[in-house]
Structure formats: C-alpha cells, structure tokens
Design a protein around this motif. Sequence first.
Motif, mmCIF file in Angstrom:
data_model
loop_
_atom_site.group_PDB
_atom_site.id
_atom_site.type_symbol
_atom_site.label_atom_id
_atom_site.label_comp_id
_atom_site.label_asym_id
_atom_site.label_seq_id
_atom_site.Cartn_x
_atom_site.Cartn_y
_atom_site.Cartn_z
ATOM 1 N N LEU A 1 0.861 -1.178 0.000
ATOM 2 C CA LEU A 1 0.000 0.000 0.000
ATOM 3 C C LEU A 1 0.899 1.229 0.000
ATOM 4 C CD1 LEU A 1 -2.573 -1.167 2.705
ATOM 5 C CD2 LEU A 1 -2.798 -1.315 0.208
ATOM 6 N N TRP A 2 0.835 1.996 -1.077
ATOM 7 C CA TRP A 2 1.739 3.134 -1.278
ATOM 8 C C TRP A 2 0.933 4.431 -1.246
ATOM 9 C CZ3 TRP A 2 3.772 4.612 -6.768
ATOM 10 C CH2 TRP A 2 4.534 5.784 -6.688
ATOM 11 N N GLY A 3 1.309 5.320 -0.337
ATOM 12 C CA GLY A 3 0.619 6.603 -0.265
ATOM 13 C C GLY A 3 1.206 7.476 0.829
ATOM 14 N N ASP B 1 4.920 -1.845 8.556
ATOM 15 C CA ASP B 1 4.845 -0.405 8.338
ATOM 16 C C ASP B 1 6.205 0.106 7.874
ATOM 17 O OD1 ASP B 1 3.668 2.080 8.280
ATOM 18 O OD2 ASP B 1 4.007 2.499 10.403
ATOM 19 N N GLU B 2 6.172 1.032 6.914
ATOM 20 C CA GLU B 2 7.394 1.637 6.348
ATOM 21 C C GLU B 2 8.340 0.558 5.818
ATOM 22 O OE1 GLU B 2 8.588 5.556 7.852
ATOM 23 O OE2 GLU B 2 7.917 4.815 9.793
ATOM 24 N N ILE B 3 7.783 -0.329 5.012
ATOM 25 C CA ILE B 3 8.561 -1.457 4.491
ATOM 26 C C ILE B 3 9.737 -0.998 3.635
ATOM 27 C CG2 ILE B 3 7.145 -1.767 2.394
ATOM 28 C CD1 ILE B 3 7.485 -4.824 2.849
ATOM 29 N N HIS B 4 9.683 0.221 3.119
ATOM 30 C CA HIS B 4 10.786 0.728 2.302
ATOM 31 C C HIS B 4 12.070 0.879 3.116
ATOM 32 C CE1 HIS B 4 8.877 4.319 4.051
ATOM 33 N NE2 HIS B 4 10.075 4.849 4.028
ATOM 34 N N ARG B 5 11.942 0.887 4.447
ATOM 35 C CA ARG B 5 13.129 1.021 5.294
ATOM 36 C C ARG B 5 13.814 -0.327 5.543
ATOM 37 N NH1 ARG B 5 13.426 6.138 7.090
ATOM 38 N NH2 ARG B 5 11.491 7.312 7.350
ATOM 39 N N PHE B 6 13.185 -1.418 5.138
ATOM 40 C CA PHE B 6 13.836 -2.718 5.252
ATOM 41 C C PHE B 6 14.983 -2.801 4.256
ATOM 42 C CE2 PHE B 6 10.827 -6.154 7.192
ATOM 43 C CZ PHE B 6 11.093 -5.623 8.446
ATOM 44 N N ASN B 7 16.138 -3.310 4.699
ATOM 45 C CA ASN B 7 17.243 -3.492 3.772
ATOM 46 C C ASN B 7 17.041 -4.786 2.980
ATOM 47 O OD1 ASN B 7 18.185 -5.706 5.326
ATOM 48 N ND2 ASN B 7 19.319 -4.334 6.667
ATOM 49 N N ILE C 1 1.270 -7.561 3.890
ATOM 50 C CA ILE C 1 0.757 -6.235 3.562
ATOM 51 C C ILE C 1 1.817 -5.236 4.022
ATOM 52 C CG2 ILE C 1 -1.053 -4.515 3.869
ATOM 53 C CD1 ILE C 1 -3.015 -6.701 4.474
ATOM 54 N N GLY C 2 2.448 -4.591 3.081
ATOM 55 C CA GLY C 2 3.462 -3.592 3.399
ATOM 56 C C GLY C 2 2.917 -2.207 3.158
ATOM 57 N N ALA C 3 3.293 -1.261 4.016
ATOM 58 C CA ALA C 3 2.894 0.136 3.848
ATOM 59 C C ALA C 3 4.141 0.966 3.587
ATOM 60 C CB ALA C 3 2.173 0.643 5.098
ATOM 61 N N THR C 4 4.048 1.870 2.639
ATOM 62 C CA THR C 4 5.204 2.706 2.320
ATOM 63 C C THR C 4 4.758 4.081 1.834
ATOM 64 O OG1 THR C 4 7.185 2.919 0.933
ATOM 65 C CG2 THR C 4 5.318 1.752 -0.029
ATOM 66 N N PHE D 1 11.422 1.749 -6.403
ATOM 67 C CA PHE D 1 12.802 2.079 -6.083
ATOM 68 C C PHE D 1 13.246 1.492 -4.743
ATOM 69 C CE2 PHE D 1 11.387 5.944 -8.555
ATOM 70 C CZ PHE D 1 11.988 5.549 -9.739
ATOM 71 N N GLU D 2 12.303 1.291 -3.825
ATOM 72 C CA GLU D 2 12.661 0.975 -2.445
ATOM 73 C C GLU D 2 12.399 -0.475 -2.040
ATOM 74 O OE1 GLU D 2 14.274 3.098 -0.828
ATOM 75 O OE2 GLU D 2 13.922 4.930 -1.952
ATOM 76 N N VAL D 3 11.667 -1.244 -2.851
ATOM 77 C CA VAL D 3 11.374 -2.639 -2.520
ATOM 78 C C VAL D 3 12.058 -3.541 -3.540
ATOM 79 C CG1 VAL D 3 9.557 -4.369 -2.200
ATOM 80 C CG2 VAL D 3 9.165 -1.998 -1.475
#
Length: 421
Positions: free
Chosen positions: A47-49, A101-107, A126-129, A135-137
Amino acid sequence: MSVTQMPLAERMRPHTLDDLAGQEHLTGAGSVLRKAIAQGHIPSMILWGPPGVGKTTIAHIIAQALEVPFYTLSAISSGVKEVREVISRAGEESGAILFIDEIHRFNKGQQDALLGAVEKGTITLIGATTENPSFEVNAALLSRCQVYVLKPLDEEQLLRLLHKALDGDERLREKQLQLQEHAALLNLSGGDARKLLNLLELVAETLDKGAEITDEQVMQIAQQRIALYDKGGEQHYDIISAFIKSIRGSDPNGAVYWLARMIEGGEDVKFIARRMVILASEDIGNANPTALVLATNTFQAVNLIGYPEARIILSQCATYLASSPKSNASYMAIGQAQSLVARQGDLPVPLHLRNAPTKLMKQQGYGKGYQYSHDYVQSFSPQEYLPDALAGTKLYDPGKNPREEELRKFLRSLWQKKYGY
C-alpha cells in the motif's frame, strides 16, 4: 489501556471499508479490495501513499473481515531476527497476515527474509510505504505483491473527519466544542488524518467546555504543546540543523543526542547520512580528509543495513566527524570562485592551457608555452593557471589546523608570494 485512554486517532480508527475516509477507488462498491475480501482471499500487497491516508487501517480492516491472525512489525525497529520469529509463529496458523509499516526502510537482507514465506503462502504480506516501491522494494519481493496506490485526502474528507470526531467521540462530545475555523488544523496536519485527529484532541483538551475552535487558538496551542518530531515539518529542519551545528561545533554529545531524536522519529537513514557526507567536506575538508571517506562509506553501509542496526553506524560517523578538526577552507574557496565567475563572466582560457587536438589550433597558439609540470623540480612549474584578468588571485586559503598548515607550508614553498612571501 481503556478505549477512552487511547489517542483520538486510534479511537476513531474505522473498522469497515464503509467507514474509511477516501480511497473509494480501492474500497468502494465493486473495487478490487472489496471483491478480494468478499472472496475470502487477498494477495500479498504493498500500500503506497502519503502519511495518514489509511494504509494501516486498511490492513486492520482486511484482517478483521477475514478473521485471520494479524501480526505487525515496524521496519524502523525490527531486524531479520524479528521477521523470522514472526514468520515462524505465523507458519503455525492458517492465513496469517503480516503487516509491515514503512517497508521501504527494510534493507535487502530483511526483505529477502520475507521472500520465501510470501512465495510459499506461509504469510500474506501487507506492506505500507510512503516511498515509490519500484525504487525501495526488492524486485523479487515486489513481483510477488500487488501495488495499490492510496490518494491524499482532500479538504472535504478531512473536514468530515473533524465533525465526525467532534460529534461521535464520547470524550469530545462532552466538551461541546464548536468548529468555527479549520484552516490551521488542516494546514498543521498536512493532510495526515492521524495527525489531524491528534491535533484536534490536543486543542480540545486545552479549551473550556462549549468553546469555539479558531485558527488563532489552534496555532497558539500547537506552538506551546507540539514537540513531536515531524519528518516533513519545522521540527525536521530544526533538529537536523541542531545535529549539523553540534558536529560543526565539535560536540559529539550534542551530535549523538540529536541523532537519537531523528532515529526515534523515524527519519530516513539516507537523509541523515547524506547530510554527514556534505558536512565532511563543508566543515572538515582537508583538516581531516578521512572524514569524507568515512561519511561516504557510512552512506553506503546504512543503505545496506537499514534500521535498527544502522543507528550504530550513524553514531560512529557522527561522533567521529564531531571529534575531527574543522575547516571550511574548501567550502569558502568554491564560493569565492563562483562569485568571481558571476562577476567577471566567462573569461577566456589562456592560450598555453588550451587543448590543441588539430594542426590549425596549434598554428593559432593553442597550448604554446605550456610547461609540463613533471619535467620540473618537485613536479612544479610556476606558470599561471587562471585567466589573465585574475592572475595572482588566491581562492583556497588553508585552514588553521595541523593538516592544512602542512598544506599551506607546501604551497608557500611553491608559490611564495601567493601563500605568504
């Protein structure tokens, strides 16, 4: 914690798709999510927003509607170990949902730990970003998830939330407050529904029963009471400013304190590391050239590691930079050079410095008289390298620190008048 003790945003969290503000393209009649819930099966999804538009709420609604186990992790505070532990527990249950939450911060390592479980169907992810997942996943994980884009809430939707809270929340209803003006509430919350409701609660707690809510009152209360770190607001800029000035002022204690404030507020590791790379040149420079090497490696390392371990790397770099000798000589030199260019315009390159790739250019004097430095003692020839109109100008003035005093001594031995004689 009782319901009345919860923050207003939590008390007002919707429990069905019908109660959700906005996002009709995903949750309205005939929408993709509503159909998936009705069929009893949902795909793994991202979920991107923007912040506060319903990403977390949608995840909760899906889990409640399907009556399946629901696990949640924050990418800021969870490492590979926590991911594997949750996957192990979820594997013992049927249809479990893991919300990150904030899955884009996962390395990469943390995202890879999810991949097998998603592929096997051990969990539904379910990931939220707030960042573009392209670019981030990781591509492998992204290819196994549906990406749904959530839209910002408009003014009408946010106003409905305010009135719904004032009329429907038990604690606020007792206050009998009148919403006279709403611009300050909307502006300070920046379209974030969670922030909007929590700000409304803060204002309501401060005002007397039956009072009117005005923009002036909201601004006064917000300035007095709001001290939370806001990645997109004034606190974001104030705290990074305090962080940079602490390092510049050679105080590792202040530096690591403000660093902790940013980490606890969920600041992007790349933003913090990027600012330290800049500082390593702007405020340390040739006083300690290793500072730029460490800062650059820090930027690369935190991108690989991510939170929570990245905090250690950031701390090492921040304390090293703060403890380094300081010089802004390189920063001042380029500033002066740019000012000269702005004032003097495009001065011609002296003939002896020009490139001469053709016979005609050589005939015109291009490159004539150039002295190849390595043909001379100390690989140095005292020829002029600036345009004629700027001959003799000194732009780089080494700082007063041991490393640059050595540079000054060396330059003085070569250039004499320009550096001291």
